[in-house]
Design an enzyme around this catalytic site. Structure first.
Site, short mmCIF file in Angstrom:
data_model
loop_
_atom_site.label_atom_id
_atom_site.label_comp_id
_atom_site.label_asym_id
_atom_site.label_seq_id
_atom_site.Cartn_x
_atom_site.Cartn_y
_atom_site.Cartn_z
N SER A 109 0.86 -1.18 0.00
CA SER A 109 0.00 0.00 0.00
C SER A 109 0.90 1.23 0.00
O SER A 109 2.11 1.13 0.22
CB SER A 109 -0.85 -0.03 1.27
OG SER A 109 -1.31 1.25 1.63
N TYR B 15 -3.23 -0.60 10.08
CA TYR B 15 -3.12 -0.84 8.64
C TYR B 15 -1.71 -0.47 8.17
O TYR B 15 -1.05 -1.22 7.46
CB TYR B 15 -4.18 -0.01 7.91
CG TYR B 15 -4.27 -0.26 6.43
CD1 TYR B 15 -5.03 -1.30 5.92
CD2 TYR B 15 -3.60 0.56 5.52
CE1 TYR B 15 -5.12 -1.53 4.55
CE2 TYR B 15 -3.68 0.34 4.15
CZ TYR B 15 -4.44 -0.71 3.67
OH TYR B 15 -4.53 -0.93 2.31
P1 NDP Z 1 -12.13 -4.88 -0.74
O1 NDP Z 1 -12.77 -4.55 0.56
O2 NDP Z 1 -12.86 -4.60 -1.98
O3 NDP Z 1 -11.67 -6.40 -0.75
C1 NDP Z 1 -11.10 -7.03 0.36
C2 NDP Z 1 -11.09 -8.51 0.10
O4 NDP Z 1 -10.46 -9.18 1.19
C3 NDP Z 1 -12.47 -9.09 -0.06
O5 NDP Z 1 -12.44 -10.03 -1.10
C4 NDP Z 1 -12.70 -9.77 1.28
O6 NDP Z 1 -13.60 -10.85 1.08
C5 NDP Z 1 -11.30 -10.26 1.59
N1 NDP Z 1 -11.08 -10.52 3.03
C6 NDP Z 1 -11.08 -9.64 4.04
N2 NDP Z 1 -10.89 -10.26 5.21
C7 NDP Z 1 -10.75 -11.58 4.92
C8 NDP Z 1 -10.53 -12.74 5.70
N3 NDP Z 1 -10.42 -12.69 7.04
N4 NDP Z 1 -10.46 -13.93 5.08
C9 NDP Z 1 -10.58 -14.01 3.73
N5 NDP Z 1 -10.79 -12.97 2.94
C10 NDP Z 1 -10.87 -11.74 3.54
O7 NDP Z 1 -10.74 -4.08 -0.70
P2 NDP Z 1 -9.64 -3.84 -1.81
O8 NDP Z 1 -9.90 -4.66 -3.00
O9 NDP Z 1 -9.45 -2.42 -1.93
O10 NDP Z 1 -8.35 -4.42 -1.04
C11 NDP Z 1 -7.60 -5.54 -1.48
C12 NDP Z 1 -6.19 -5.39 -0.93
O11 NDP Z 1 -5.59 -4.24 -1.50
C13 NDP Z 1 -6.12 -5.20 0.57
O12 NDP Z 1 -5.02 -5.89 1.09
C14 NDP Z 1 -5.93 -3.71 0.71
O13 NDP Z 1 -5.32 -3.38 1.93
C15 NDP Z 1 -5.05 -3.44 -0.48
N6 NDP Z 1 -5.01 -2.05 -0.93
C16 NDP Z 1 -6.11 -1.41 -1.41
C17 NDP Z 1 -6.01 -0.12 -1.88
C18 NDP Z 1 -7.15 0.62 -2.46
O14 NDP Z 1 -6.99 1.81 -2.77
N7 NDP Z 1 -8.31 0.01 -2.62
C19 NDP Z 1 -4.75 0.61 -1.83
C20 NDP Z 1 -3.64 -0.16 -1.32
C21 NDP Z 1 -3.78 -1.45 -0.90
P3 NDP Z 1 -14.69 -11.29 2.20
O15 NDP Z 1 -15.24 -10.06 2.78
O16 NDP Z 1 -15.66 -12.14 1.46
O17 NDP Z 1 -13.92 -12.10 3.19
#
Ligand code: NDP
Length: 291
Positions: free
Chosen positions: A181, A194
């Site tokens: 990130s 985070y």
């Molecule tokens: P979303 O909230 O859209 O997606 C998060 C995903 O993680 C979902 O598929 C969720 O699925 C899954 N998840 C969360 N907790 C768990 C768990 N305990 N077990 C299994 N799956 C889990 O967020 P983003 O797509 O934005 O984020 C994806 C990654 O990118 C993250 O690591 C985030 O920190 C990182 N990121 C995002 C940025 C952005 O601008 N969006 C910038 C920098 C990094 P479910 O809820 O079904 O479990």
């Protein structure tokens, strides 16, 4: 005098001899015949995308599937899993979805076994699942929120990678891609857990890269800038307008990223194209990190 010998310009006959020697050096013809785009081909590779039902994970899962990979997505929400599984089905590549909560350590082993049983040995692991706690800082953040974020964003990456790396090392091939990130570089006054987890991801990536390089396993990270997903929705709400304005003015590209814009980097890191790249953290951020 030796000095004059060194300074003396090479005669044209000597140059011609050197040139012909160079021409007659053995050339790996097979390598030269391969089309460079084949380097990015993921046909036959098994890829896991954790959090593959969410914003970034869904784009990455669909992207690697379109590049030919068999894909396993992992997430807690079965409805979202099934929606993305249906989209993966349309790519024609084999795909499965597993309902797994990565914050529950006892679910890791069975999940990995299930994937390997259904799809075969894992070639690429993309550690993407994540949550954030916009607590407002350490004075507000509860120990429970801190633990939840660290467990999902850091501990699960370590533990799930460990499972994948063991079989990759045995087979002397593999790729692990961690999602960092902008907070891998910078501190955050609103989301300290985070930022702590994403900072640690950089060093975990480098540490795994050093350890696994002799086994031909490359470990790299992508550092996304600001992307439109559910996770970042609050930042685009009227309440956080000031923060959103600051993001836009600091991003030279002047806009939020679209999740599909991360696919190219993921395919590069998942494919043969990156076989000599390891321990790198590649920002995909419209330039946010260069200011
Ligand atoms: P979303 O909230 O859209 O997606 C998060 C995903 O993680 C979902 O598929 C969720 O699925 C899954 N998840 C969360 N907790 C768990 C768990 N305990 N077990 C299994 N799956 C889990 O967020 P983003 O797509 O934005 O984020 C994806 C990654 O990118 C993250 O690591 C985030 O920190 C990182 N990121 C995002 C940025 C952005 O601008 N969006 C910038 C920098 C990094 P479910 O809820 O079904 O479990």
């Amino acid at each position: 005098m030796t000095g004059s010998l060194i300074l003396k310009p090479a005669r044209w006959e000597d140059r011609a001899l050197l040139y012909s020697l160079r021409l007659s050096a053995p050339v790996n013809r097979k390598e030269h015949k391969m089309h460079p785009m084949k380097l990015f081909d993921l046909n036959g590779r098994v890829v896991i995308v954790t959090g593959g039902n969410g914003g970034i994970g869904r784009s990455l899962a669909l992207g690697v599937a379109k590049a030919g990979a068999s894909v396993a997505i992992v997430g807690r929400n079965e409805e979202k899993n099934q929606q993305v599984l249906a989209e993966l089905g349309e790519t024609g590549s084999p795909a499965i979805a597993l309902r797994v909560d990565l914050s529950q350590r006892d679910q890791h082993g069975p999940a990995m076994q299930d994937i390997e049983r259904q799809m075969g040995p894992v070639d690429v692991l993309i550690n993407n699942a994540g949550i954030v706690s916009l607590s407002g800082g350490i004075l507000q953040e509860s120990a429970e929120d801190w633990d939840n974020v660290i467990e999902t964003q850091l501990n699960a990456v370590f533990l799930f990678s460990k499972l994948a790396a063991r079989s990759m090392a045995e087979r002397k091939t593999g790729k692990i891609i961690n999602i960092g990130s902008m907070y891998s570089y910078f501190g955050s006054a609103v989301a300290p857990s985070y930022s702590a987890a994403k900072g640690a991801i950089v060093q975990l990536t480098k540490s795994m890269a050093i350890e696994l390089a002799p086994y031909n396993v490359q470990v790299n990270a992508i550092a996304p800038g600001w992307f439109v997903t559910d996770m970042t929705a609050p930042v685009r709400s009227p309440e956080l307008k000031e923060m959103n304005d600051e993001i836009l003015s600091r991003t030279p590209a002047g806009r939020w990223g679209k999740t599909d814009e991360l696919v190219g980097t993921a395919i590069f890191l998942a494919s043969q194209a990156s076989d000599f790249v390891t321990g790198a953290m590649i920002p995909v951020d419209g330039g946010y990190s260069i200011r």
